[in-house]
Write an enzyme that holds these catalytic residues in place. Structure first.
Site, PDB file in Angstrom:
ATOM      1  N   SER A  50       0.818  -1.228   0.000  1.00  0.00           N
ATOM      2  CA  SER A  50       0.000   0.000   0.000  1.00  0.00           C
ATOM      3  C   SER A  50       0.842   1.264   0.000  1.00  0.00           C
ATOM      4  O   SER A  50       0.315   2.358  -0.186  1.00  0.00           O
ATOM      5  CB  SER A  50      -0.878   0.016   1.249  1.00  0.00           C
ATOM      6  OG  SER A  50      -0.058   0.189   2.397  1.00  0.00           O
ATOM      7  N   GLY A  51       2.135   1.132   0.233  1.00  0.00           N
ATOM      8  CA  GLY A  51       2.968   2.311   0.399  1.00  0.00           C
ATOM      9  C   GLY A  51       3.070   2.740   1.852  1.00  0.00           C
ATOM     10  O   GLY A  51       3.962   3.504   2.230  1.00  0.00           O
ATOM     11  N   PHE A  56       3.864   1.156   4.665  1.00  0.00           N
ATOM     12  CA  PHE A  56       5.063   0.750   5.402  1.00  0.00           C
ATOM     13  C   PHE A  56       6.227   1.703   5.125  1.00  0.00           C
ATOM     14  O   PHE A  56       6.900   2.160   6.042  1.00  0.00           O
ATOM     15  CB  PHE A  56       5.443  -0.687   5.036  1.00  0.00           C
ATOM     16  CG  PHE A  56       6.672  -1.180   5.741  1.00  0.00           C
ATOM     17  CD1 PHE A  56       6.614  -1.599   7.062  1.00  0.00           C
ATOM     18  CD2 PHE A  56       7.898  -1.208   5.096  1.00  0.00           C
ATOM     19  CE1 PHE A  56       7.747  -2.047   7.732  1.00  0.00           C
ATOM     20  CE2 PHE A  56       9.041  -1.647   5.752  1.00  0.00           C
ATOM     21  CZ  PHE A  56       8.963  -2.068   7.072  1.00  0.00           C
ATOM     22  N   ASP A  86      -2.418   0.994   5.628  1.00  0.00           N
ATOM     23  CA  ASP A  86      -2.421   0.711   7.063  1.00  0.00           C
ATOM     24  C   ASP A  86      -1.350   1.541   7.746  1.00  0.00           C
ATOM     25  O   ASP A  86      -0.529   2.160   7.081  1.00  0.00           O
ATOM     26  CB  ASP A  86      -2.162  -0.779   7.318  1.00  0.00           C
ATOM     27  CG  ASP A  86      -0.780  -1.208   6.850  1.00  0.00           C
ATOM     28  OD1 ASP A  86      -0.273  -0.619   5.867  1.00  0.00           O
ATOM     29  OD2 ASP A  86      -0.202  -2.124   7.437  1.00  0.00           O
ATOM     30  N   GLN A 136      -2.956  -5.440  12.216  1.00  0.00           N
ATOM     31  CA  GLN A 136      -1.877  -4.854  13.009  1.00  0.00           C
ATOM     32  C   GLN A 136      -2.080  -5.292  14.460  1.00  0.00           C
ATOM     33  O   GLN A 136      -2.913  -6.158  14.722  1.00  0.00           O
ATOM     34  CB  GLN A 136      -1.877  -3.324  12.866  1.00  0.00           C
ATOM     35  CG  GLN A 136      -1.419  -2.826  11.494  1.00  0.00           C
ATOM     36  CD  GLN A 136       0.070  -3.037  11.251  1.00  0.00           C
ATOM     37  OE1 GLN A 136       0.851  -3.334  12.173  1.00  0.00           O
ATOM     38  NE2 GLN A 136       0.491  -2.920   9.989  1.00  0.00           N
ATOM     39  N   CYS A 180      22.937 -27.811  -5.939  1.00  0.00           N
ATOM     40  CA  CYS A 180      22.033 -26.808  -6.517  1.00  0.00           C
ATOM     41  C   CYS A 180      22.070 -26.894  -8.045  1.00  0.00           C
ATOM     42  O   CYS A 180      23.118 -27.094  -8.647  1.00  0.00           O
ATOM     43  CB  CYS A 180      22.426 -25.414  -6.046  1.00  0.00           C
ATOM     44  SG  CYS A 180      21.364 -24.112  -6.713  1.00  0.00           S
ATOM     45  N   CYS A 211      25.147 -22.046 -10.176  1.00  0.00           N
ATOM     46  CA  CYS A 211      25.872 -23.236  -9.705  1.00  0.00           C
ATOM     47  C   CYS A 211      26.267 -24.157 -10.854  1.00  0.00           C
ATOM     48  O   CYS A 211      27.267 -24.866 -10.772  1.00  0.00           O
ATOM     49  CB  CYS A 211      25.040 -23.988  -8.664  1.00  0.00           C
ATOM     50  SG  CYS A 211      25.027 -23.120  -7.073  1.00  0.00           S
ATOM     51  N   HIS A 262      20.934 -17.473  -7.640  1.00  0.00           N
ATOM     52  CA  HIS A 262      21.102 -18.594  -6.704  1.00  0.00           C
ATOM     53  C   HIS A 262      20.151 -18.466  -5.507  1.00  0.00           C
ATOM     54  O   HIS A 262      19.469 -19.424  -5.131  1.00  0.00           O
ATOM     55  CB  HIS A 262      22.550 -18.685  -6.219  1.00  0.00           C
ATOM     56  CG  HIS A 262      22.727 -19.709  -5.143  1.00  0.00           C
ATOM     57  ND1 HIS A 262      22.822 -21.057  -5.419  1.00  0.00           N
ATOM     58  CD2 HIS A 262      22.764 -19.599  -3.794  1.00  0.00           C
ATOM     59  CE1 HIS A 262      22.922 -21.727  -4.283  1.00  0.00           C
ATOM     60  NE2 HIS A 262      22.887 -20.866  -3.286  1.00  0.00           N
TER      61      HIS A 262
END
Lengths: 380, 380
Positions: free
Chosen positions: B91-92, B94, B144, B189, B304, B309, B335
């Site tokens: 949402s931006g 944070f 939020d 939250q 891997c 790898c 990797h």
């Protein structure tokens, strides 16, 4: 170990196939530059997908870091670079002679200060062959002295003599201790002085090396001086061996050099310009930082089939440059390398068709349109 | 528009399939982060080859540059990013609440200073929905308020109330003006306060949104406090909807969260650690700048199968980091993303086999060996 088969000529221009221990290469060929063990911005599989057939790595950079011994222990350059095709290494001479920290030069060796850790390093013909043996490229270059573009005749004459001397010493070291799967090329010097170029070529041809390079051009002398220096090359070098113009470059210079009999080229231009946000197209150069592309949904080039053009718009690529995303440089590198591979393929087809002079004129006027927005000119 | 089918459970852990307008995703899923329109270091085809199925982009970054309107005109995020699979946008909130330049916040909106050009910008629930509509992701998030990990109860309680208020306003805007092919998630939250988390979840569930996220964790509260906060999540959120733990992350945290009923994850960890020269492996982390790898011809991980790898040694990758080559970051990004995709696939298989608790214990002791060289610990 290495041979070139000329399949068709058009004037002095040659369409051929270069055979190396790591496969065949269509010539004329452009070799992207992998300075420090990587063609900047792309993985080797992306490089191959661009149509690149042969690459170059810099002996100077690899000898300082991680060092020839370490490259050898890691399995050699092909293994390190994840590149199973042909590789050419330069001699390190060009970088050393361009260095500000060049300390000492005589007929035996060059002493210089490493840009990595400041240590004093030495490059002699024998050491140059030893390091390139450790790197393991298919084509290796003699140590030469490359004077700047504005060097006077005396300076150039001295560089020619020294480069001839070193060519002989390199050949000796290569025959004594070298690998039979590496082909040594001599390097013609002589700047813009026709008689010095002739003298240089004559001495090198006498050494009967597997191939010959033209050095000391594209160092500031300009397009016309460069082409003049190349006018005699077809008669100076043997027809049955590959001819490599070092450090070129600009599509118009490539065309002029092919028309004069050159088979191989290398330059950082497509990759460096990509990181500086310049895209090559058949109708001129685009500067992707230009605000006019902000909302442009078109690809870099409508007719291009590269990964960048199939998946990204000019608007997106501009955004990625403004946001400093690595992907921006990667996409333009892919595009530019694809352009160069396509350009070389077009030149080759044109030679086969016998229409190179006409095509070269047309391409030059397209790629360098007189209406080109000055802001879109590339920075070199 | 979006649904999850739970195919198997093991305790609270769920193996399912998330269906979106851009295809299906095996859950639990880890979403690599494409902050500014690119998952740093890789092209979208490399990303897909790593096994990544769904990615995240940051609304904060895209709204400031190039702007929601420009993204829309360039065809939306999928087109811009060259990614045809599912995308989620945050949402931006944070980023805005983490900003030093946060100017003003009330129940209506947040005002902040752009890090790009210093301009004052505003984010409200309605504006947040509008921008995410322009971006066009498959999953969009409510605005939020995410308090820091050390916030006191009063601060967290206010953030819970505000986030609930904004969830309702986002839903309204989304229903009024939104796209039917975008699914809105609410964000729980409540920090480490169980009663506040319960209150938050209850209010969100009442809004009957297509999915729910757990926010405000992995912000410094530590592994134990995080898992404690997740203990009740399976009973708080409806079983038939996807559950997304934002900003996680660390493999041990992912395991603990899956065991508590989480389906979706995102984190910059695999890509950011890659650029800092850290490689994830099943037997611990490697710091590729460590001099001990200089001549090591082995791949990052013997077992891997990723492109890095299969083609490059630890010695080469260390060299590429020391030489500051872009390829170094690209190879480790490939990797690490491959590791995360393989890790999630292993978790999913383990849920299906009903052996997750045992496997999680074994994997944790392998991935976090007590003998881990401190120099190889990652920097977070």
């Amino acid at each position: 170990m290495l041979s070139i088969e000329i399949q068709q000529t058009d004037g002095k221009a040659r369409a051929g196939v270069l055979s190396t221990p790591h496969g065949q290469v269509d010539t004329p060929v452009f070799m992207p530059v992998g300075t420090a063990g990587s063609v900047k911005g792309v993985t080797p599989d992306q490089l191959a997908a661009c149509g690149s057939q042969m690459i170059l790595a810099n002996t100077y950079h690899m000898m300082l870091r991680p060092g020839g011994q370490t490259v050898e222990e890691l399995g050699g350059l092909h293994k390190m670079m994840g590149w199973d095709g042909p590789i050419l290494t330069d001699s390190g001479g060009f970088q050393v002679f361009s260095l500000e920290h060049l300390r000492e030069i005589d007929d035996e060796k060059v002493v210089f200060k490493s840009h990595v850790d400041g240590s004093l390093e030495e490059l002699s013909p024998r050491r140059c062959m030893e390091i390139q043996r450790q790197l393991g490229a298919d084509v290796i270059m003699q140590l030469d002295e490359c004077p700047p573009g504005d060097a006077d005749r005396e300076h150039v004459e001295r560089a020619v003599a020294r480069s001839i001397l070193w060519a002989g010493q390199c050949k000796e070291a290569w025959l004594d201790h070298g690998r039979s799967d590496q082909a040594l090329f001599g390097i013609q010097q002589g700047g813009v002085f026709g008689d010095l170029r002739a003298r240089s070529a004559e001495a090198l041809v006498e050494l009967d090396l597997p191939g010959y390079a033209v050095g000391g051009l594209s160092v500031g002398e300009g397009h016309d001086a460069m082409t003049a220096a190349l006018d005699a090359i077809d008669s100076q070098l043997p027809a049955g061996k590959p001819r490599y113009l070092m450090g070129v470059g600009e599509p118009r210079d490539i065309l002029a050099a092919v028309q004069r009999g050159i088979d191989m080229f290398d330059c950082v231009m497509p990759t460096r310009n990509a990181r500086n946000a310049f895209a090559f197209t058949w109708s001129g150069r685009l500067r992707l930082r230009n605000a006019k592309w902000t909302k442009d949904p078109a690809p870099l080039d409508e007719n291009c089939t590269c990964y960048a053009c199939r998946n990204f718009s000019r608007g997106t690529i501009r955004h990625l440059f403004m946001a400093k995303e690595m992907l921006a440089a990667t996409l333009l590198t892919i595009h530019n390398l694809h352009f160069f591979a396509e350009f070389m393929a077009a030149i080759r087809s044109s030679i086969v068709a016998g229409t190179l002079d006409d095509d070269a004129r047309r391409w030059t006027s397209q790629i360098y349109p007189s209406t080109q927005n000055p802001g879109d000119q590339n920075p070199t």
